[in-house]
Design a protein around this motif. Structure first.
Motif, PDB file in Angstrom:
ATOM      1  N   PHE A  20       3.391   7.965  10.179  1.00 50.43           N
ATOM      2  CA  PHE A  20       2.125   8.712   9.434  1.00 50.43           C
ATOM      3  C   PHE A  20       0.925   8.763  10.519  1.00 50.43           C
ATOM      4  CE2 PHE A  20       3.074   9.403   4.830  1.00 50.43           C
ATOM      5  CZ  PHE A  20       4.263   8.821   4.825  1.00 50.43           C
ATOM      6  N   LYS A  71      -4.396   4.342   4.133  1.00 54.96           N
ATOM      7  CA  LYS A  71      -5.136   4.176   3.134  1.00 54.96           C
ATOM      8  C   LYS A  71      -6.226   3.269   3.711  1.00 54.96           C
ATOM      9  CE  LYS A  71      -4.488   7.018  -0.057  1.00 54.96           C
ATOM     10  NZ  LYS A  71      -5.184   8.155  -0.410  1.00 54.96           N
ATOM     11  N   LEU A  93      -1.111  10.516   3.772  1.00 52.70           N
ATOM     12  CA  LEU A  93      -0.363  10.242   2.651  1.00 52.70           C
ATOM     13  C   LEU A  93      -0.816  11.123   1.584  1.00 52.70           C
ATOM     14  CD1 LEU A  93       1.696   8.221   1.241  1.00 52.70           C
ATOM     15  CD2 LEU A  93      -0.508   6.899   0.748  1.00 52.70           C
ATOM     16  N   TYR A  96       1.157  14.267   2.180  1.00 46.62           N
ATOM     17  CA  TYR A  96       2.705  14.038   2.007  1.00 46.62           C
ATOM     18  C   TYR A  96       3.057  14.206   0.441  1.00 46.62           C
ATOM     19  CZ  TYR A  96       6.998  11.964   1.681  1.00 46.62           C
ATOM     20  OH  TYR A  96       8.375  11.567   1.441  1.00 46.62           O
ATOM     21  N   ARG A  97       1.986  13.598  -0.389  1.00 51.27           N
ATOM     22  CA  ARG A  97       2.401  13.740  -1.891  1.00 51.27           C
ATOM     23  C   ARG A  97       2.567  15.168  -2.248  1.00 51.27           C
ATOM     24  NH1 ARG A  97      -1.932   8.801  -2.931  1.00 51.27           N
ATOM     25  NH2 ARG A  97      -0.272   7.008  -2.792  1.00 51.27           N
ATOM     26  N   LYS A 100       6.516  16.709  -0.582  1.00 47.86           N
ATOM     27  CA  LYS A 100       7.302  15.593  -0.731  1.00 47.86           C
ATOM     28  C   LYS A 100       8.661  15.996   0.238  1.00 47.86           C
ATOM     29  CE  LYS A 100       9.969  12.634  -3.780  1.00 47.86           C
ATOM     30  NZ  LYS A 100      10.423  12.090  -5.146  1.00 47.86           N
ATOM     31  N   LYS A 103       8.965  14.648   4.675  1.00 52.96           N
ATOM     32  CA  LYS A 103       8.955  13.244   4.777  1.00 52.96           C
ATOM     33  C   LYS A 103       9.013  12.870   6.468  1.00 52.96           C
ATOM     34  CE  LYS A 103      10.941   8.790   4.056  1.00 52.96           C
ATOM     35  NZ  LYS A 103      11.918   7.908   3.280  1.00 52.96           N
TER      36      LYS A 103
ATOM     37  N   ASP B  54       1.738   1.617   1.601  1.00 56.54           N
ATOM     38  CA  ASP B  54       0.923   2.535   0.765  1.00 56.54           C
ATOM     39  C   ASP B  54       2.219   3.303   0.089  1.00 56.54           C
ATOM     40  OD1 ASP B  54      -1.514   1.900   1.565  1.00 56.54           O
ATOM     41  OD2 ASP B  54      -1.335   3.322   3.094  1.00 56.54           O
ATOM     42  N   VAL B  55       2.085   3.481  -1.369  1.00 62.03           N
ATOM     43  CA  VAL B  55       3.242   3.945  -2.271  1.00 62.03           C
ATOM     44  C   VAL B  55       2.968   5.599  -2.351  1.00 62.03           C
ATOM     45  CG1 VAL B  55       3.958   4.534  -4.496  1.00 62.03           C
ATOM     46  CG2 VAL B  55       3.464   1.948  -3.446  1.00 62.03           C
ATOM     47  N   ALA B  56       3.837   6.339  -1.869  1.00 63.59           N
ATOM     48  CA  ALA B  56       3.975   7.764  -1.854  1.00 63.59           C
ATOM     49  C   ALA B  56       4.356   8.279  -3.133  1.00 63.59           C
ATOM     50  CB  ALA B  56       4.660   8.323  -0.651  1.00 63.59           C
ATOM     51  N   PHE B  57       5.432   7.715  -3.521  1.00 65.93           N
ATOM     52  CA  PHE B  57       6.063   8.191  -4.702  1.00 65.93           C
ATOM     53  C   PHE B  57       6.725   7.061  -5.473  1.00 65.93           C
ATOM     54  CE2 PHE B  57       6.480  11.654  -1.609  1.00 65.93           C
ATOM     55  CZ  PHE B  57       5.740  12.599  -2.323  1.00 65.93           C
ATOM     56  N   GLU B  77       8.988   4.955  -2.841  1.00 64.15           N
ATOM     57  CA  GLU B  77       8.951   5.378  -1.530  1.00 64.15           C
ATOM     58  C   GLU B  77       7.482   5.268  -1.020  1.00 64.15           C
ATOM     59  OE1 GLU B  77      10.291   9.279  -0.918  1.00 64.15           O
ATOM     60  OE2 GLU B  77       8.918   9.601   1.067  1.00 64.15           O
ATOM     61  N   ILE B  79       4.966   4.649   2.849  1.00 62.05           N
ATOM     62  CA  ILE B  79       4.792   4.788   3.976  1.00 62.05           C
ATOM     63  C   ILE B  79       5.813   4.141   5.105  1.00 62.05           C
ATOM     64  CG2 ILE B  79       2.593   5.809   3.680  1.00 62.05           C
ATOM     65  CD1 ILE B  79       1.559   3.564   5.554  1.00 62.05           C
ATOM     66  N   PRO B 104       0.204   7.338  -7.636  1.00 62.44           N
ATOM     67  CA  PRO B 104       1.322   6.283  -7.413  1.00 62.44           C
ATOM     68  C   PRO B 104       0.155   5.167  -6.852  1.00 62.44           C
ATOM     69  CG  PRO B 104       1.409   8.110  -6.090  1.00 62.44           C
ATOM     70  CD  PRO B 104       0.501   8.886  -7.173  1.00 62.44           C
ATOM     71  N   GLU B 105      -0.837   5.548  -6.104  1.00 60.70           N
ATOM     72  CA  GLU B 105      -1.647   4.481  -5.356  1.00 60.70           C
ATOM     73  C   GLU B 105      -2.010   3.223  -6.310  1.00 60.70           C
ATOM     74  OE1 GLU B 105      -2.387   7.687  -5.872  1.00 60.70           O
ATOM     75  OE2 GLU B 105      -4.381   8.005  -6.248  1.00 60.70           O
TER      76      GLU B 105
END
Lengths: 144, 153
Positions: A20, A71, A93, A96-97, A100, A103, B54-57, B77, B79, B104-105
């Motif tokens: 990232f 973050k 991030l 990216y969300r 999807k 990746k 960090d959670v993406a999904f 999922e 990072i 999701p964060e």
């Protein structure tokens, strides 16, 4: 009066060793070298970390856009720590969300999806820089 | 008993909530009211969310899904990694945290609260509960995992 607009300073995550972070770096290069070379100026995060006065002066006197890989938002934090204000803060991030399918993988060499994500991100930031140019920077950092 | 057991490693603080039970792979289990069967809420531990990044999904099995203990109930999922989370108990999913999809964060921000994953009606609660760890036991497991990570880094 020349009417010359202040360049927007772009500061991106150093992102060494993480996909990232690599996306943030690729996006910043795409933005500053290809998409908006005349409107932007890249300032290295490492110079802010080291407290280099010229870099600190640039972020203090120009609107800053930050691109962060995670973050912790190191780039945004360092701009503020250096006395600057962020006109826009972007986190890879968050982009990216919304994409999807893109990746990012790889570090030294991003995969194709990661490169595409960097392009998408760079284009989004380019539009925000256009807004800043039209309306001026608002201090406080709008999250993208 | 304090609200959390805590350990500080380097710049990281890891917390274990003392009001629930734990699966050793970093899933917490907390009984909640309602339902004919024992009803439990599950989520991930503070250690797991910090370790994963960090959670993406977040993907959680749909309401109505029947699970055997150990079967995947959710995946994260982040990072850094893709994590498959085992069901800590057998049962049926009766509720999924709807806030996970848009935000999701919250798994990172509040793993023991707003970042919960699902509610399950447990079909073998007494058997499964006996396999779960109390907070102090999980705290010891977590510290061992942290030390293992330190050795590898």
């Amino acid at each position: 009066m020349t009417g010359k607009k202040a360049r927007v300073v772009v500061v991106q995550c150093s992102g060494i060793g993480k996909s990232f972070g690599s996306v943030s770096r690729e996006a910043a290069y795409e933005l500053c070298e290809q998409l908006r070379p005349d409107e932007t100026e890249l300032v290295a995060l490492s110079k802010l970390v080291l407290g280099e006065e010229q870099a600190r002066e640039r972020v203090r006197t120009s609107p800053a856009v930050t691109i962060d890989g995670c973050k912790l938002m190191c780039a945004a934090a360092l701009v503020k720590h250096s006395g600057g204000t962020t006109a826009c803060e972007v986190a890879v991030l968050d982009v990216y969300r919304r994409h999807k399918e893109l990746k990012p993988e790889g570090i030294a060499e991003l995969n194709d999806a990661g490169k595409q994500l960097a392009r998408v991100l760079a284009e989004e930031v380019a539009h925000k820089i256009d807004d800043i140019g039209r309306h001026g920077a608002r201090a406080g950092g709008r999250r993208a | 008993m304090p609200e959390y057991l805590e350990t500080v490693v380097d710049k990281f603080t890891f917390r274990v909530a003392t009001d629930r039970l734990y699966h050793p792979e970093g899933i917490w289990v907390r009984p909640v009211p309602g339902g004919a069967l024992p009803r439990i809420r599950i989520g991930v531990t503070d250690f797991l969310q910090q370790h994963g990044g960090d959670v993406a999904f977040v993907s959680v099995k749909a309401v109505g899904t029947r699970l055997i203990e150990g079967e995947e109930v959710a995946s994260l999922e982040t990072i850094k990694v893709n994590l498959s989370l085992p069901a800590p108990v057998a049962g049926a999913v009766v509720e999924v945290n709807a806030a996970l999809e848009p935000t999701p964060e919250i798994v990172n921000q509040d793993p023991y609260g707003e970042g919960w994953l699902a509610v399950i009606d447990a079909t073998a609660w007494e058997t499964d509960r006996a396999r779960l760890l109390d907070p102090q036991a999980y705290f010891s497991v977590m510290r061992a995992q942290v030390e293992q990570e330190l050795k590898q880094s």
